[in-house]
Design a protein around this motif. Structure first.
Motif, short mmCIF file in Angstrom:
data_model
loop_
_atom_site.label_atom_id
_atom_site.label_comp_id
_atom_site.label_asym_id
_atom_site.label_seq_id
_atom_site.Cartn_x
_atom_site.Cartn_y
_atom_site.Cartn_z
N ALA A 149 39.60 55.07 45.19
CA ALA A 149 38.95 56.12 46.00
C ALA A 149 37.92 56.84 45.15
N LEU A 150 38.33 57.18 43.93
CA LEU A 150 37.44 57.90 43.03
C LEU A 150 36.20 57.04 42.73
N GLN A 151 36.44 55.77 42.46
CA GLN A 151 35.35 54.87 42.13
C GLN A 151 34.35 54.75 43.27
N PHE A 152 34.87 54.54 44.45
CA PHE A 152 33.99 54.36 45.61
C PHE A 152 33.22 55.63 45.94
N VAL A 153 33.89 56.77 45.83
CA VAL A 153 33.20 58.02 46.12
C VAL A 153 32.09 58.25 45.09
N HIS A 154 32.38 57.85 43.88
CA HIS A 154 31.38 57.99 42.81
C HIS A 154 30.17 57.10 43.11
N VAL A 160 38.53 59.04 32.04
CA VAL A 160 38.08 58.27 33.21
C VAL A 160 37.06 59.07 34.00
N VAL A 161 37.39 60.33 34.24
CA VAL A 161 36.50 61.17 35.05
C VAL A 161 35.18 61.42 34.33
N SER A 162 35.26 61.63 33.02
CA SER A 162 34.01 61.93 32.32
C SER A 162 33.13 60.70 32.25
N ASN A 163 33.73 59.51 32.32
CA ASN A 163 32.93 58.30 32.32
C ASN A 163 32.24 58.05 33.64
N LEU A 164 32.70 58.75 34.66
CA LEU A 164 32.09 58.56 35.98
C LEU A 164 30.97 59.58 36.17
N ALA A 165 30.03 59.53 35.30
CA ALA A 165 28.92 60.46 35.38
C ALA A 165 27.67 59.72 34.96
N PRO A 166 26.43 60.05 35.30
CA PRO A 166 26.17 61.16 36.22
C PRO A 166 26.41 60.73 37.65
N PRO A 167 26.58 61.59 38.64
CA PRO A 167 26.65 63.04 38.49
C PRO A 167 28.01 63.49 37.91
N LEU A 196 44.43 47.74 52.29
CA LEU A 196 45.81 47.48 51.92
C LEU A 196 46.02 47.76 50.43
N ALA A 197 47.24 48.11 50.05
CA ALA A 197 47.55 48.37 48.65
C ALA A 197 47.25 47.13 47.80
N GLN A 198 47.53 45.98 48.39
CA GLN A 198 47.27 44.72 47.70
C GLN A 198 45.81 44.60 47.31
N GLU A 199 44.93 44.95 48.28
CA GLU A 199 43.50 44.86 48.02
C GLU A 199 43.07 45.84 46.94
N LEU A 200 43.64 47.03 46.98
CA LEU A 200 43.26 48.05 46.01
C LEU A 200 43.72 47.63 44.61
N ASN A 201 44.89 46.99 44.53
CA ASN A 201 45.35 46.49 43.23
C ASN A 201 44.40 45.44 42.69
N ILE A 202 43.99 44.53 43.59
CA ILE A 202 43.08 43.47 43.17
C ILE A 202 41.77 44.07 42.68
N MET A 203 41.30 45.09 43.43
CA MET A 203 40.06 45.76 43.07
C MET A 203 40.14 46.30 41.66
N CYS A 204 41.27 46.91 41.33
CA CYS A 204 41.41 47.49 39.99
C CYS A 204 41.39 46.42 38.92
N SER A 205 42.05 45.31 39.19
CA SER A 205 42.07 44.28 38.15
C SER A 205 40.72 43.57 38.09
N LEU A 206 40.06 43.44 39.24
CA LEU A 206 38.77 42.76 39.28
C LEU A 206 37.74 43.48 38.43
N ASP A 207 37.65 44.79 38.60
CA ASP A 207 36.65 45.57 37.89
C ASP A 207 37.21 46.29 36.68
N SER A 208 38.43 45.94 36.32
CA SER A 208 39.09 46.60 35.19
C SER A 208 39.04 48.10 35.30
N LEU A 209 39.35 48.61 36.47
CA LEU A 209 39.39 50.06 36.65
C LEU A 209 40.66 50.57 36.00
N LYS A 210 40.49 51.59 35.18
CA LYS A 210 41.65 52.09 34.45
C LYS A 210 42.56 52.90 35.35
#
Lengths: 362, 490
Positions: free
Chosen positions: B133-138, B189-196, B305-319
């Motif tokens: 959610a954080l990633q997409f909103v960013h 994590v949050v500070s790396n999501l800048a700018p903004p 789905l939770a499954q998709e969100l898990n895959i998303m995290c591993s796909l893009d190595s989201l911490k």
């Protein structure tokens, strides 16, 4: 005097929390109260009486048929209803109505039980059979179509068979032994399966008022475990085996879950029913089509299957007679995987009217 | 009776679970290879087409790419979008990402969840859903920023984003070192999501009490200990979490709170609510918008789905950061394992549950409150029209449970009048829904009054407002005919 009384109290026992006179013999599954047998009978019977009165299920002088399978629910229903009819002067004419699906080794045994009930409770019995009504027994149907979708056939045929039997008996109402566990399972199943229309109807205590014969469920708030307990203590005669053709019904998932749930929080079963009653479903989804079937001329409050205006039983029967057992079942296209999934799920949805015989498990 | 016919138009019939793609903007082919893909890697050569992404047909599908690694179990293990099979495994990484982001963006735009003038607070737990959610909103914010920088007149401002983490260490035991390390990771994590730039707030649950933190911590401990039922305690903690979010949002000028609640979580919630007798209020909790709070709450990941969100995290190595085991107990745990079982048996089960519950009638507060800008309104209003969600002025206003803020069914609420502003035990009970009455409120009257004294101010005030609401409404109806201003004083 007091010291003697205290000494006389049995070491492990405590008194019934309702009458405080007799020794507590059991823990009530619904409330976990520790009560004696007599009080259990009393609360069990009076709660059902309360449901009947609060929901105005009967009118004096009505002829009422009890759907009797020989299983614990219908046996206890017949027993309690005739008892309450006497005790509280409902003024009802009670009958036993049984359906013979033609399942050897299962139904023929349970029918013997119903015949004994007829004598034990003094209630006239009528048996209607699939063979007479449709020309097919379930054994023959299963031989033709196998163990997938057989519950669909049985459920649809039974519903109509009960209606026909009720008409032959000239009764005003049909009562079935669906208990709280059944209704809770059905609510869950309808959520899992996406059937919002059924979800809005399945918690009604009376259904089919706009159809050929209204049906009601006096056991709507009665726990299955309590029915078993009642039958056990009263030594009522009933038949307790699962239908031999239903090992894989999807309903099993919901059933297991509810058993686990009951262990953690007994009142959850009633809470599921309450949720089902409270769901905000717009009324436009509630009404199924009804009318006369063009093949058998029978009034059905079932949804008709366009393009033909036939009731569901006729569609299925046509399929059997033409050697097209998949007619009316599943999608016209699709790989085998989908068919088996359909079958498993269809069994669940269509066995709402069918009752599974419970086992005597404590 | 369901006839399962593809052409059946009858109202009572339902479409087969797997086949109903009406709502899915990304239609999937029939899941003919569903069971196969869950058993073996697709690169077996059984069907050479499925080694390629089914959407772009250019790149290798994720199942084929991961077939030799341990990640294959996760990717091919069933679960997907609206279809039955592991759609995720049949996409390539890029198409999967754009599909998932597409769901997020569609939810936001068609429900007007975020407008340019908003300041959005993302509730971040460290888990995969809120991370995505954080990633997409960013990403959405970055695109808006790019457009803003490129535009000449700078008419549309860029919405702001902040991040909040609820520190529940006073109610859940977490080793202090592990905790502070987790918080630092999150901050990174949050500070790396800048700018903004995004502000990171760490809010403790006890901050809902206005008094100093020590006193607050003790009050919180006492409050939770007063709840006997395990499930009730867990649920109370969830309600307190929302209060904490509301408080930090209000204090820091945020206009929306964004939760990463996904389809799987909602499916569990549907069953939890059903099993606790909360069928009436269920529809309120599962929509995109929940505006009964002071700061409206939005759920843009509702279709993922939770499954998709898990895959998303591993796909893009989201911490992701695991703060505590998130161990459910009691009824909630039973339901989580039940849904998991169902999902394994049929990968579209979670979607079906949410779709069914989605057919329940929402409440009037399940739409975004009227924004000032007229242009924004129209698209979302057109969508909401079908439910006719305007509050009915001829009926008294909805009252809400003091503890869980769920709308109370009118017939369940016994009307009561406050005598001299003093709450009796009965008044306390009446202000709560039947579910909270059973699983949260203590049964004993003296314990109940003690419990009431421990409640945070927001819950106390909520109940009083509900109680007075009906009186106020009645008065408003006849206001113009009253000659005297003061009657019994309010």
């Amino acid at each position: 005097m007091e010291a003697e009384e205290v000494a006389a109290k049995p070491p492990k026992g405590r008194f019934c929390t309702i009458c405080n006179q007799r020794r507590a013999a059991l823990k009530r599954p619904k409330t976990l109260e520790q009560i004696c047998r007599e009080c259990f009978y009393a609360v069990f019977e009076e709660e059902i009486h309360g449901v009947i009165v609060d929901n105005q299920l009967f009118k004096p002088g009505e002829r009422v048929a009890i759907g009797a399978s020989g299983g614990k629910d219908s046996t206890v229903l017949a027993y309690v209803l005739s008892e309450l009819n006497r005790r509280h002067n409902y003024g009802l004419d009670l009958f036993l109505l049984s359906v013979d699906e033609g399942i050897t080794g299962y139904r023929d045994d349970s029918l013997e039980t119903v015949k004994r009930n007829e004598i034990q409770y003094g209630l006239p019995l009528k048996v209607v059979s699939y063979k007479d009504l449709y020309g097919w027994t379930m054994d023959e149907i299963v031989k033709l179509i196998g163990l997938k979708n057989n519950c669909t056939f049985c459920g649809v045929f039974r519903r109509q068979a009960l209606d026909r039997g009720a008409t032959l008996l000239k009764v005003d109402k049909l009562v079935t032994g669906h208990n709280a566990d059944d209704i809770a399972e059905t609510v869950l199943l309808n959520i899992l399966r996406g059937d919002i229309a059924r979800l809005s109807r399945c918690t009604s205590i009376t259904t089919g008022e706009d159809g050929p014969i209204p049906r009601c469920k006096p056991f709507k708030y009665t726990y299955e475990k309590e029915i078993v307990m009642y039958a056990y203590f009263k030594r009522l005669d009933y038949f307790s085996t699962e239908c031999i053709y239903s090992p894989n019904a999807y309903r099993g998932f919901a059933r297991e879950f509810i058993k686990d749930l009951e262990r953690i929080r007994p009142r959850a079963i009633l809470d599921i029913i309450k949720s089902g009653e409270d769901f905000r479903i717009s009324t436009s989804t509630k009404m199924p089509e009804q009318g006369n079937c063009e093949r058998c001329g029978y009034i059905s409050s079932q949804v008709m299957c366009k393009p033909v205006k036939w009731c569901k039983a006729c569609v299925l029967l046509e399929g059997l007679n033409r050697g097209l057992p998949k007619l009316g079942i599943g999608r016209s296209r699709g790989a085998n995987n989908e068919q088996s999934k359909n079958a498993k799920e269809a069994k669940g949805i269509d066995s709402i009217q069918s009752k599974q015989c419970g086992t005597l498990d404590f | 009776m369901a006839c399962n016919s593809a052409t059946c138009q009858s109202g009572g019939c339902y479409r087969e679970d797997n086949g109903d793609r009406v709502d899915d903007p990304f239609p999937q082919p029939p899941p003919a290879v569903a069971t196969e893909s869950t058993q073996q890697p697709l690169s077996n050569g059984k069907n050479s087409d499925s080694a390629f992404c089914i959407k772009c047909k250019l790149k290798e599908s994720m199942a084929a790419a991961f077939s030799s690694s341990s990640a294959s179990a996760q990717v091919t293990g069933g679960g997907g979008g609206g279809g039955g099979a592991s759609d995720s495994s049949r996409f390539c990484g890029d198409c999967f990402r754009s599909n998932l982001y597409g769901k997020f963006r569609l939810a936001v735009t068609s429900n007007a969840l975020i407008s340019p003038s908003d300041n959005v607070l993302v509730a971040f737990s460290g888990g995969p859903s809120s991370r995505v959610a954080l990633q997409f909103v960013h990403e959405m914010q970055m695109k808006a920023q790019k457009n803003f920088d490129a535009s000449r007149d700078r008419s549309l401002p860029v919405f702001g984003v902040g991040v909040a983490f609820i520190d529940e260490s006073s109610s859940i035991s977490i080793p202090a070192e592990k905790f502070s390390q987790a918080v630092e990771e999150m901050r990174l994590v949050v500070s790396n999501l800048a700018p903004p730039v995004k502000e990171f707030h760490v809010v403790s649950t006890e901050s809902i009490y206005s008094s100093d933190s020590n006193n607050g911590r003790n009050r919180l401990k006492d409050l939770l200990n007063a709840v006997a039922d395990v499930t009730g305690k867990e649920d109370l903690l969830v309600h307190l979490r929302m209060l904490a979010l509301q408080k930090v949002a209000l204090k820091n000028g945020y206009t929306k709170i964004l939760l990463g609640t996904c389809t799987s979580r909602i499916a569990c919630h549907v069953l939890e609510a059903t099993v606790k007798g909360q069928g009436y209020s269920l529809a309120a909790d599962i929509q995109y918008v929940d505006a009964r709070w002071e700061i409206p709450v939005i759920l843009p990941l509702r279709d993922c789905l939770a499954q998709e969100l898990n895959i998303m995290c591993s796909l893009d190595s989201l911490k992701t950061v695991e703060v505590h085991n998130d161990h459910h107990s009691g009824i909630n745990a039973l339901i989580t394992s039940f849904v998991k079982l169902l999902q394994e048996e049929n990968p579209s089960r979670e979607s079906t549950i949410v779709r069914t519950a989605g057919k329940l009638t929402p409440f009037h507060f399940n739409r975004m409150p009227e924004p000032d800008d007229c242009n924004m309104q129209l698209a979302s209003q057109r969508r909401q029209k079908k439910y006719n969600l305007k509050p009915n002025e001829s009926l008294p206003p909805e009252s809400f449970c003091r503890i869980c803020n769920s709308p109370l069914k009118k017939s369940d609420v016994k009307s009561y009048k406050l005598e001299n502003q003093i709450m009796s035990a009965e008044d306390i009970s009446n202000g709560c829904c039947t579910s909270c009455q059973f699983q949260i409120l203590p049964k004993d009257i003296s314990l109940l009054e003690h419990f009431y004294s421990l409640l945070p101010q927001q819950m106390v005030a909520r109940g009083e407002y509900s109680c007075l609401g009906e009186d106020r409404w009645l008065r408003e109806q006849i206001q113009d005919c009253l000659l005297s201003d003061t009657e019994d004083g309010t």
